[in-house]
Enzyme design. Structure first.
Site, PDB file in Angstrom:
ATOM      1  N   GLU A  52      23.550   3.822  14.006  1.00 13.50           N
ATOM      2  CA  GLU A  52      23.047   4.943  13.200  1.00 13.50           C
ATOM      3  C   GLU A  52      21.691   4.652  12.575  1.00 13.50           C
ATOM      4  OE1 GLU A  52      26.124   3.769  13.125  1.00 13.50           O
ATOM      5  OE2 GLU A  52      27.527   5.441  13.420  1.00 13.50           O
ATOM      6  N   PHE A 114      40.721   7.459   5.220  1.00 12.26           N
ATOM      7  CA  PHE A 114      40.102   6.673   6.290  1.00 12.26           C
ATOM      8  C   PHE A 114      38.636   7.090   6.468  1.00 12.26           C
ATOM      9  CE2 PHE A 114      39.151   6.238  10.909  1.00 12.26           C
ATOM     10  CZ  PHE A 114      39.077   4.855  10.917  1.00 12.26           C
ATOM     11  N   GLN A 115      37.751   6.119   6.467  1.00 13.60           N
ATOM     12  CA  GLN A 115      36.296   6.320   6.622  1.00 13.60           C
ATOM     13  C   GLN A 115      35.723   7.268   5.573  1.00 13.60           C
ATOM     14  OE1 GLN A 115      35.507   7.010  10.873  1.00 13.60           O
ATOM     15  NE2 GLN A 115      35.330   4.784  11.062  1.00 13.60           N
ATOM     16  N   LYS A 164      35.290  17.724   7.061  1.00 11.06           N
ATOM     17  CA  LYS A 164      35.784  18.165   8.372  1.00 11.06           C
ATOM     18  C   LYS A 164      36.442  19.552   8.298  1.00 11.06           C
ATOM     19  CE  LYS A 164      38.016  16.148  12.407  1.00 11.06           C
ATOM     20  NZ  LYS A 164      38.762  15.008  12.927  1.00 11.06           N
ATOM     21  N   MET A 481       5.233 -13.622   9.327  1.00 10.49           N
ATOM     22  CA  MET A 481       4.649 -13.250   8.034  1.00 10.49           C
ATOM     23  C   MET A 481       5.243 -14.095   6.906  1.00 10.49           C
ATOM     24  SD  MET A 481       2.390 -11.499   6.612  1.00 10.49           S
ATOM     25  CE  MET A 481       1.795  -9.964   7.292  1.00 10.49           C
TER      26      MET A 481
HETATM   27  C1  LIG Z   1       3.827  -6.460   5.790  1.00  9.95           C
HETATM   28  C2  LIG Z   1       3.121  -5.261   5.195  1.00  9.95           C
HETATM   29  C3  LIG Z   1       1.812  -5.370   4.783  1.00  9.95           C
HETATM   30  C4  LIG Z   1       1.118  -4.257   4.308  1.00  9.95           C
HETATM   31  N1  LIG Z   1      -0.216  -4.370   4.026  1.00  9.95           N
HETATM   32  C5  LIG Z   1      -0.934  -3.241   3.809  1.00  9.95           C
HETATM   33  C6  LIG Z   1      -2.354  -3.279   3.728  1.00  9.95           C
HETATM   34  O1  LIG Z   1      -2.984  -4.315   3.859  1.00  9.95           O
HETATM   35  N2  LIG Z   1      -3.009  -2.115   3.536  1.00  9.95           N
HETATM   36  C7  LIG Z   1      -2.346  -0.913   3.422  1.00  9.95           C
HETATM   37  O2  LIG Z   1      -2.986   0.127   3.303  1.00  9.95           O
HETATM   38  N3  LIG Z   1      -1.006  -0.863   3.438  1.00  9.95           N
HETATM   39  C8  LIG Z   1      -0.293  -1.982   3.667  1.00  9.95           C
HETATM   40  N4  LIG Z   1       1.071  -1.894   3.771  1.00  9.95           N
HETATM   41  C9  LIG Z   1       1.715  -0.581   3.563  1.00  9.95           C
HETATM   42  C10 LIG Z   1       1.968  -0.322   2.078  1.00  9.95           C
HETATM   43  O3  LIG Z   1       3.110  -1.019   1.677  1.00  9.95           O
HETATM   44  C11 LIG Z   1       2.127   1.204   1.808  1.00  9.95           C
HETATM   45  O4  LIG Z   1       3.133   1.729   2.644  1.00  9.95           O
HETATM   46  C12 LIG Z   1       0.878   2.001   2.082  1.00  9.95           C
HETATM   47  O5  LIG Z   1      -0.266   1.363   1.571  1.00  9.95           O
HETATM   48  C13 LIG Z   1       1.010   3.376   1.424  1.00  9.95           C
HETATM   49  O6  LIG Z   1       0.132   4.266   2.019  1.00  9.95           O
HETATM   50  P1  LIG Z   1      -0.365   5.566   1.276  1.00  9.95           P
HETATM   51  O7  LIG Z   1      -0.929   5.240  -0.063  1.00  9.95           O
HETATM   52  O8  LIG Z   1      -1.250   6.272   2.233  1.00  9.95           O
HETATM   53  O9  LIG Z   1       0.926   6.359   0.915  1.00  9.95           O
HETATM   54  P2  LIG Z   1       2.088   7.148   1.624  1.00  9.95           P
HETATM   55  O10 LIG Z   1       3.328   6.371   1.422  1.00  9.95           O
HETATM   56  O11 LIG Z   1       1.764   7.626   2.982  1.00  9.95           O
HETATM   57  O12 LIG Z   1       2.161   8.358   0.614  1.00  9.95           O
HETATM   58  C14 LIG Z   1       1.369   9.482   0.761  1.00  9.95           C
HETATM   59  C15 LIG Z   1       0.922  10.040  -0.572  1.00  9.95           C
HETATM   60  O13 LIG Z   1       0.347  11.326  -0.276  1.00  9.95           O
HETATM   61  C16 LIG Z   1       1.065  12.352  -0.940  1.00  9.95           C
HETATM   62  N5  LIG Z   1       1.197  13.474  -0.015  1.00  9.95           N
HETATM   63  C17 LIG Z   1       2.114  13.661   0.956  1.00  9.95           C
HETATM   64  N6  LIG Z   1       1.886  14.821   1.599  1.00  9.95           N
HETATM   65  C18 LIG Z   1       0.784  15.361   1.037  1.00  9.95           C
HETATM   66  C19 LIG Z   1       0.041  16.545   1.265  1.00  9.95           C
HETATM   67  N7  LIG Z   1       0.377  17.425   2.223  1.00  9.95           N
HETATM   68  N8  LIG Z   1      -1.051  16.786   0.484  1.00  9.95           N
HETATM   69  C20 LIG Z   1      -1.380  15.917  -0.530  1.00  9.95           C
HETATM   70  N9  LIG Z   1      -0.718  14.779  -0.781  1.00  9.95           N
HETATM   71  C21 LIG Z   1       0.352  14.508   0.004  1.00  9.95           C
HETATM   72  C22 LIG Z   1       2.398  11.767  -1.338  1.00  9.95           C
HETATM   73  O14 LIG Z   1       2.882  12.408  -2.500  1.00  9.95           O
HETATM   74  C23 LIG Z   1       2.039  10.286  -1.565  1.00  9.95           C
HETATM   75  O15 LIG Z   1       1.588  10.067  -2.880  1.00  9.95           O
HETATM   76  C24 LIG Z   1       1.790  -3.009   4.192  1.00  9.95           C
HETATM   77  C25 LIG Z   1       3.127  -2.904   4.561  1.00  9.95           C
HETATM   78  C26 LIG Z   1       3.788  -4.004   5.084  1.00  9.95           C
HETATM   79  C27 LIG Z   1       5.204  -3.840   5.521  1.00  9.95           C
HETATM   80  C1  LIG Z   2      15.000  -5.853   7.275  1.00  6.22           C
HETATM   81  C2  LIG Z   2      13.997  -6.836   6.761  1.00  6.22           C
HETATM   82  N1  LIG Z   2      14.378  -8.090   6.407  1.00  6.22           N
HETATM   83  C3  LIG Z   2      13.474  -8.972   5.958  1.00  6.22           C
HETATM   84  C4  LIG Z   2      12.145  -8.638   5.844  1.00  6.22           C
HETATM   85  C5  LIG Z   2      11.123  -9.653   5.323  1.00  6.22           C
HETATM   86  N2  LIG Z   2      10.148  -9.957   6.390  1.00  6.22           N
HETATM   87  C6  LIG Z   2       8.921  -9.379   6.439  1.00  6.22           C
HETATM   88  S1  LIG Z   2       8.034  -9.829   7.773  1.00  6.22           S
HETATM   89  C7  LIG Z   2       9.242 -10.881   8.291  1.00  6.22           C
HETATM   90  C8  LIG Z   2       9.099 -11.702   9.555  1.00  6.22           C
HETATM   91  C9  LIG Z   2       8.918 -10.861  10.775  1.00  6.22           C
HETATM   92  O1  LIG Z   2       8.951 -11.685  11.913  1.00  6.22           O
HETATM   93  P1  LIG Z   2       8.574 -11.097  13.323  1.00  6.22           P
HETATM   94  O2  LIG Z   2       9.238  -9.814  13.566  1.00  6.22           O
HETATM   95  O3  LIG Z   2       8.802 -12.137  14.351  1.00  6.22           O
HETATM   96  O4  LIG Z   2       7.025 -10.760  13.187  1.00  6.22           O
HETATM   97  P2  LIG Z   2       5.757 -11.714  12.927  1.00  6.22           P
HETATM   98  O5  LIG Z   2       5.527 -11.717  11.460  1.00  6.22           O
HETATM   99  O6  LIG Z   2       6.076 -13.048  13.478  1.00  6.22           O
HETATM  100  O7  LIG Z   2       4.652 -11.029  13.670  1.00  6.22           O
HETATM  101  C10 LIG Z   2      10.342 -10.850   7.410  1.00  6.22           C
HETATM  102  C11 LIG Z   2      11.560 -11.662   7.572  1.00  6.22           C
HETATM  103  C12 LIG Z   2      11.811  -7.309   6.189  1.00  6.22           C
HETATM  104  N3  LIG Z   2      10.554  -6.854   6.064  1.00  6.22           N
HETATM  105  N4  LIG Z   2      12.724  -6.441   6.672  1.00  6.22           N
END
Ligand SMILES: Cc1cc2nc3c(=O)[nH]c(=O)nc-3n(C[C@H](O)[C@H](O)[C@H](O)COP(=O)(O)OP(=O)(O)OC[C@H]3O[C@@H](n4cnc5c(N)ncnc54)[C@H](O)[C@@H]3O)c2cc1C
Ligand SMILES: Cc1ncc(C[n+]2csc(CCOP(=O)(O)OP(=O)(O)O)c2C)c(N)n1
Length: 583
Positions: A52, A114-115, A164, A481
């Protein structure tokens, strides 16, 4: 129009009336009446996933790549709880999803049947709204309202829990009616604030557009208006991870992504600007870094459809609540009517400074030796696929950040990644949802081996529906990472960050009836990528890469934008706003 029918039939009818063509799901006892109705019609295609969580991520991929809501059907109890990660992911990233869950009959609720699970209780914090429907007569109204709430204003996931007995009973079906909902978010921005922003734009010496996922949410017209505004004003533009594609990567004013792994010039421009115009982004902590050092000298404008986003993290001087598309249209109108003014002299100095920052070339790397650098793999992937009708998904980790840095996005809705929740296991099922929506497109999931294994069971779905999704795994045999943070911030103590006992991915692909490709030599890479993209079925591409490569630039958490770590190729170290090494 009203008609008498069973609750289960109403569900299928409501989906048809809402224009749904595809649903992702998994059956079980509490949704059998719905599955019985699905069996007796041809208007909606049901995709049987293998878990799911996969259904919800597939629906997210479908939604993000089409702009239409994604729909999921799962059973009660474990079916619903398995959907929770996907719901939370969609809530964080503002993705419109409608999840329909089966529930035990109304007369058994609360009896530990159940469930049975308290699905509305469990999912209340991870949905935009949810409903438990106790009467068949109420069902069609709730279903139509669910589509309205998911897609209007700030999009997000909603859930309808349907016992259901409500599915079996007969009731009155009402067709959808426009504008009956009480939920009518404000889409037009306040003209006084828009005029204040335009006046600030006319004077600004160092402006920057900081754009985000809200531009994509607003629809393709908003991206076009953004391009028009950038061209007209000549201002530099950066974007978050979630906004990639809202402005073309090949565009003249593009600075690249900003934030923790953003480009040097983008982060420095954010730090030094005097006018920061946030368009549909939410000042996420991966962007702001240390709050008290975030863009310290700028006037800040924030355009956002969700009033609760404004002033949540960063105090805004010019708040504009409204839809990006509507607000950009009004900004352009006002700016043109006031004579299309900008501070041209100051702007050219600002661009000269930006060019100096760009010259550091923060994504530079050297492909030497016999091992493939992950950056090189992505540069080659970009070169060999960018002219295709291409959609990219990712998992979570270093590969995700490298994909954001080295792949270019010219259009919105082409980039599907888990930003807010950072859900490993998102990318593969998302790629299935994207391919369902775009059967003839090239759909690639850039993955790390650890993330990919989290939802690898969806290989069965890809093979069953002959979906030619390409799983491009950058295999470093590490939780890369995590390993990077341990190296840089935890004294190289690599606690539990190995991917041990990995499967043979080629044999794994073959076991599912798909194609596997192994590539470990840089000299073979181009041919292997070509083999992947020309194969007409699903492929697992196992690309063995450098194990200890780090992803730079990097702003360590809690640091300011001008305290970036760069890679060896750019003089590794923490550098100040003039590019000199601090430590
Ligand atoms: C390992 C990792 C590293 C990351 N590193 C980075 C990084 O280096 N740089 C980076 O940018 N991000 C990074 N992120 C992602 C980060 O965590 C956020 O998800 C991201 O920065 C949020 O993007 P955003 O501000 O565009 O917001 P979103 O989450 O896309 O939110 C959108 C915003 O716009 C508003 N909105 C929605 N629809 C509309 C509309 N029609 N009109 C007006 N407003 C609207 C919403 O209310 C909200 O405030 C990383 C994520 C991971 C997993
Ligand atoms: C469900 C979940 N568990 C743990 C993490 C923490 N986490 C962030 S990146 C990462 C490692 C990812 O490894 P891999 O998919 O091999 O990618 P790589 O960073 O090596 O490119 C972990 C464990 C997460 N983001 N999501």
């Amino acid at each position: 129009m009203t008609r008498q029918m069973s609750g289960a039939k109403m569900i299928v009818q409501a989906l048809i009336d809402q224009g749904v063509d595809t649903v992702f799901g998994y059956p079980g006892g509490a949704v059998l009446p719905i599955y019985d109705e699905i069996h007796q019609q041809n208007a909606i295609r049901h995709i049987l996933v293998r878990h799911e969580q996969g259904a919800v991520h597939a629906a997210e991929g479908y939604a993000r790549s089409t702009g239409k809501p994604g729909v999921v059907i799962v059973t009660s109890g474990p079916g619903a709880t398995n959907a929770v990660t996907g719901l939370t992911d969609a809530l964080m990233d503002s993705i419109p999803i409608i999840v329909l869950t089966g529930q035990v009959p109304t007369f058994m609720i609360g009896s530990d049947a159940f469930q049975e699970a308290d699905t509305v209780g469990i999912t209340r914090p991870c949905t935009k709204h949810n409903w438990l429907v106790k009467e068949t007569d109420a069902l069609s109204g709730v279903l139509h309202e669910a589509f309205h709430v998911a897609t209007q204003g700030r999009p997000g996931p909603v859930l309808v829990d349907i016992p259901k007995d409500v599915q079996f009973a007969t009731g009155t079906y009402n067709a959808p009616k426009p504008s009956v909902s009480h939920y009518q978010p404000k889409v037009k921005g306040d003209m006084e604030e828009i005029t204040e922003l335009v006046a600030a734009m006319e004077k600004a010496k160092k402006p920057v557009f900081y754009t985000g996922g809200g531009v994509i949410n607003s629809g393709p017209a908003a991206s076009q208006l953004l391009r028009e505004l950038v061209k007209a004003t000549g201002f530099p533009i950066t974007s978050t991870l979630m906004g990639l594609g809202c402005y073309p990567a090949s565009g003249e004013n593009w600075l690249g992504m900003l934030g923790m792994h953003g480009l040097y010039q983008a982060n420095m421009a954010m730090h030094d600007c005097d006018l920061l115009i946030n368009i549909g982004a939410r000042f996420d902590d991966r962007i702001t870094g240390r709050i008290d050092a975030f863009s310290p000298k700028s006037t800040k404008a924030h355009i956002d459809i969700d009033p609760s986003s404004i002033n949540k993290v960063i105090k805004t001087d010019i708040p504009i609540v409204g839809d990006v598309g509507h607000v950009l249209e009004d900004i352009l109108k006002v700016w043109k009517s006031r004579g299309r003014k900008t501070n041209a002299e100051a702007l050219s100095k600002w661009w000269a400074q930006i060019e100096e920052w760009k010259a550091i070339d923060c994504l530079k790397f050297k492909q030497t030796g016999k091992t493939i650098k992950p950056q090189h793999a992505l540069v080659r992937l970009e070169e060999l696929t960018r002219k295709h009708d291409r959609y990219i998904c990712t998992e979570v980790g270093q590969h995700q950040m490298w994909a954001a840095q080295y792949l270019g996005f010219e259009d919105p809705n082409r980039w599907m990644t888990s930003g807010g929740l950072g859900t490993m296991g998102y990318g593969f099922p998302a790629s299935i949802g994207v391919q369902m929506a775009h059967p003839d497109a090239l759909v690639i999931n850039v993955a790390g081996e650890a993330s990919w294994l989290m939802n690898m069971q969806e290989m069965g779905t890809a093979v069953q529906y002959r979906l030619p999704v390409k799983q491009f795994i950058l295999n470093n045999e590490r939780l890369g990472m995590v390993r990077q943070w341990q190296e840089l911030l935890h004294g190289e103590r690599y606690s539990q960050s190995w991917s041990e006992a990995l499967p043979d991915f080629v044999k794994l692909a073959e076991a599912f009836g798909a194609k596997g490709i192994l590539c470990s030599d840089p000299a073979d890479l181009d041919d292997a990528i070509m083999e992947m993209i020309t194969h007409d079925g699903p492929v697992i591409f196992d690309c063995l890469v450098e194990k200890h490569e780090n992803c730079f630039p990097m702003i360590p958490s809690g640091k300011a934008h001008n305290e970036m770590l760069l890679g060896e190729a750019q003089t590794q170290g923490v550098i100040d706003s003039k590019g000199s090494v601090l430590v």
